[in-house]
Design a protein around this motif. Sequence first.
Motif, PDB file in Angstrom:
ATOM      1  N   THR A 138     -17.428 -10.060  -6.973  1.00 49.86           N
ATOM      2  CA  THR A 138     -17.375  -9.080  -6.346  1.00 49.86           C
ATOM      3  C   THR A 138     -16.673  -7.903  -5.382  1.00 49.86           C
ATOM      4  O   THR A 138     -15.465  -6.838  -5.190  1.00 49.86           O
ATOM      5  N   ALA A 139     -17.736  -8.297  -4.302  1.00 49.52           N
ATOM      6  CA  ALA A 139     -17.615  -7.596  -3.008  1.00 49.52           C
ATOM      7  C   ALA A 139     -15.801  -7.677  -2.079  1.00 49.52           C
ATOM      8  O   ALA A 139     -15.083  -6.920  -1.882  1.00 49.52           O
ATOM      9  N   TYR A 140     -15.748  -9.194  -1.995  1.00 49.94           N
ATOM     10  CA  TYR A 140     -14.251  -9.310  -2.348  1.00 49.94           C
ATOM     11  C   TYR A 140     -13.075  -8.653  -2.841  1.00 49.94           C
ATOM     12  O   TYR A 140     -11.772  -8.096  -1.898  1.00 49.94           O
ATOM     13  N   PHE A 141     -13.270  -8.752  -4.171  1.00 47.08           N
ATOM     14  CA  PHE A 141     -11.792  -8.148  -4.815  1.00 47.08           C
ATOM     15  C   PHE A 141     -12.627  -6.853  -4.580  1.00 47.08           C
ATOM     16  O   PHE A 141     -11.070  -5.643  -4.162  1.00 47.08           O
ATOM     17  N   ILE A 142     -13.538  -5.694  -4.611  1.00 47.01           N
ATOM     18  CA  ILE A 142     -13.337  -4.438  -3.967  1.00 47.01           C
ATOM     19  C   ILE A 142     -12.215  -4.246  -2.610  1.00 47.01           C
ATOM     20  O   ILE A 142     -12.481  -3.495  -2.660  1.00 47.01           O
ATOM     21  N   TYR A 143     -13.088  -5.213  -1.609  1.00 49.60           N
ATOM     22  CA  TYR A 143     -12.329  -5.769  -0.885  1.00 49.60           C
ATOM     23  C   TYR A 143     -10.927  -5.817   0.017  1.00 49.60           C
ATOM     24  O   TYR A 143      -9.869  -4.799   0.265  1.00 49.60           O
ATOM     25  N   ASN A 144     -10.833  -6.108  -0.936  1.00 50.88           N
ATOM     26  CA  ASN A 144      -9.593  -6.178  -1.449  1.00 50.88           C
ATOM     27  C   ASN A 144      -8.389  -5.520  -1.826  1.00 50.88           C
ATOM     28  O   ASN A 144      -7.155  -5.276  -1.498  1.00 50.88           O
ATOM     29  N   ASN A 145      -9.060  -4.395  -2.530  1.00 48.05           N
ATOM     30  CA  ASN A 145      -8.725  -3.887  -3.895  1.00 48.05           C
ATOM     31  C   ASN A 145      -8.419  -2.539  -2.572  1.00 48.05           C
ATOM     32  O   ASN A 145      -7.073  -1.851  -2.803  1.00 48.05           O
ATOM     33  N   PHE A 146      -8.965  -2.653  -1.888  1.00 41.89           N
ATOM     34  CA  PHE A 146      -9.666  -0.986  -0.887  1.00 41.89           C
ATOM     35  C   PHE A 146      -8.188  -1.860   0.148  1.00 41.89           C
ATOM     36  O   PHE A 146      -7.384  -0.585   0.474  1.00 41.89           O
ATOM     37  N   GLN A 147      -8.257  -3.103   0.440  1.00 41.09           N
ATOM     38  CA  GLN A 147      -7.098  -3.372   1.995  1.00 41.09           C
ATOM     39  C   GLN A 147      -6.084  -2.851   1.058  1.00 41.09           C
ATOM     40  O   GLN A 147      -5.099  -2.764   1.635  1.00 41.09           O
ATOM     41  N   GLN A 148      -5.615  -3.395  -0.547  1.00 44.31           N
ATOM     42  CA  GLN A 148      -3.962  -3.412  -0.628  1.00 44.31           C
ATOM     43  C   GLN A 148      -4.152  -1.329  -0.230  1.00 44.31           C
ATOM     44  O   GLN A 148      -2.963  -0.998  -0.722  1.00 44.31           O
ATOM     45  N   THR A 149      -4.742  -1.282  -1.225  1.00 44.27           N
ATOM     46  CA  THR A 149      -4.425   0.733  -0.854  1.00 44.27           C
ATOM     47  C   THR A 149      -4.320   0.761   0.126  1.00 44.27           C
ATOM     48  O   THR A 149      -3.223   2.099   0.155  1.00 44.27           O
ATOM     49  N   PHE A 150      -4.851   0.913   0.977  1.00 41.88           N
ATOM     50  CA  PHE A 150      -4.339   1.217   2.305  1.00 41.88           C
ATOM     51  C   PHE A 150      -3.303   0.605   2.952  1.00 41.88           C
ATOM     52  O   PHE A 150      -2.472   1.493   3.747  1.00 41.88           O
ATOM     53  N   VAL A 151      -2.939  -0.841   2.898  1.00 39.70           N
ATOM     54  CA  VAL A 151      -1.702  -0.780   3.307  1.00 39.70           C
ATOM     55  C   VAL A 151      -0.741  -0.043   2.250  1.00 39.70           C
ATOM     56  O   VAL A 151      -0.097   0.743   2.658  1.00 39.70           O
ATOM     57  N   ARG A 152      -0.453   0.113   1.105  1.00 38.45           N
ATOM     58  CA  ARG A 152       0.408   1.239   0.097  1.00 38.45           C
ATOM     59  C   ARG A 152       0.037   2.449   0.898  1.00 38.45           C
ATOM     60  O   ARG A 152       1.614   2.890   0.864  1.00 38.45           O
ATOM     61  N   GLN A 153      -0.555   2.662   1.266  1.00 39.06           N
ATOM     62  CA  GLN A 153      -0.553   4.179   1.802  1.00 39.06           C
ATOM     63  C   GLN A 153      -0.188   4.065   2.973  1.00 39.06           C
ATOM     64  O   GLN A 153       0.646   5.088   3.772  1.00 39.06           O
ATOM     65  N   LEU A 154       0.213   3.539   4.133  1.00 43.36           N
ATOM     66  CA  LEU A 154       0.648   3.672   4.963  1.00 43.36           C
ATOM     67  C   LEU A 154       2.274   3.347   5.054  1.00 43.36           C
ATOM     68  O   LEU A 154       2.676   3.237   5.062  1.00 43.36           O
ATOM     69  N   ASP A 180       9.578  -0.374   1.039  1.00 42.15           N
ATOM     70  CA  ASP A 180       8.450   0.204   2.182  1.00 42.15           C
ATOM     71  C   ASP A 180       8.912  -1.515   2.908  1.00 42.15           C
ATOM     72  O   ASP A 180       9.419  -2.146   1.710  1.00 42.15           O
ATOM     73  N   PRO A 181       8.270  -1.760   3.732  1.00 45.84           N
ATOM     74  CA  PRO A 181       9.068  -3.355   4.333  1.00 45.84           C
ATOM     75  C   PRO A 181       7.796  -4.099   3.469  1.00 45.84           C
ATOM     76  O   PRO A 181       8.742  -4.861   3.960  1.00 45.84           O
ATOM     77  N   GLY A 182       7.171  -3.897   2.852  1.00 44.50           N
ATOM     78  CA  GLY A 182       6.497  -5.284   2.021  1.00 44.50           C
ATOM     79  C   GLY A 182       7.012  -5.592   0.321  1.00 44.50           C
ATOM     80  O   GLY A 182       6.510  -6.435   0.574  1.00 44.50           O
ATOM     81  N   LYS A 183       8.152  -4.318   0.655  1.00 41.77           N
ATOM     82  CA  LYS A 183       8.979  -4.494  -0.807  1.00 41.77           C
ATOM     83  C   LYS A 183       8.467  -4.075  -2.008  1.00 41.77           C
ATOM     84  O   LYS A 183       8.468  -5.113  -2.398  1.00 41.77           O
ATOM     85  N   LYS A 184       7.479  -3.627  -1.523  1.00 42.87           N
ATOM     86  CA  LYS A 184       6.667  -3.429  -2.663  1.00 42.87           C
ATOM     87  C   LYS A 184       6.893  -1.890  -4.079  1.00 42.87           C
ATOM     88  O   LYS A 184       6.649  -1.906  -5.019  1.00 42.87           O
ATOM     89  N   ILE A 185       6.765  -1.191  -2.572  1.00 47.34           N
ATOM     90  CA  ILE A 185       7.182   0.292  -3.229  1.00 47.34           C
ATOM     91  C   ILE A 185       8.709   0.632  -2.743  1.00 47.34           C
ATOM     92  O   ILE A 185       8.958   1.050  -2.336  1.00 47.34           O
TER      93      ILE A 185
END
Length: 210
Positions: free
Chosen positions: A31-47, A190-195
């Motif tokens: 659960t901790a890893y899922f939450i961390y990974n979700n926050f990380q992906q959200t931060f990258v998308r916003q960036l 975007d550079p990650g080709k996701k947006i």
Amino acid sequence: MVLNNNPKFQKGMSLAEALMAVIISTIVMGTAYFIYNNFQQTFVRQLNHSVIKQEVRFAIHSLQLDLRMAGYKHIDSTSDITDANAIRLFDTSNNAVSDGNDADRVSACFDHENNDGTVQRKIVEYEIGTEQSSDTEKTILKKRVYDSNNCNLNDDDTMPLSWEPVAKNFKKFKIQKKNNILNFDIELEDPGKKIVEKYNAAAFMRNVSY
């Protein structure tokens, strides 16, 4: 058989307790890893989203600044700039594109006053291209500026050998002219080709025939 219930003889955990502890710790860590990974992906998308917005601001500002100057004739200039030469649109095969149709390249012609007071007619071109020779996709908006005599690209001998970068992450660039309005249809990825973001903008031309 009589079990010894004396606390000093009760050491360690049973197998069931150990398995339960492993299961609970695995759930907590997952659960901790899922939450961390979700926050990380959200931060990258916003960036990446911020990067796209920054690039499209640069692109639209540069396009509007140059294209609104199209047709400007300096008072000291001896030759006129016609409606047909002020803005010219081309497709990928370098064929002229008529009003109301999508074009891939645009050029604007206007007079420019140098620091020494002399007047020089300029042509500014915009199109998307590759950022380096090894690239296979066109992802960067580029422009070039060169001197002209009559706003005709084919009649001018002096052309710059390189393009100037304007903005990155371009996926699509189309421009259309209707009367005195230039409409831009732009897509950036975007550079990650996701947006993929779509933008529409416009620039108003001066009335050259006035």
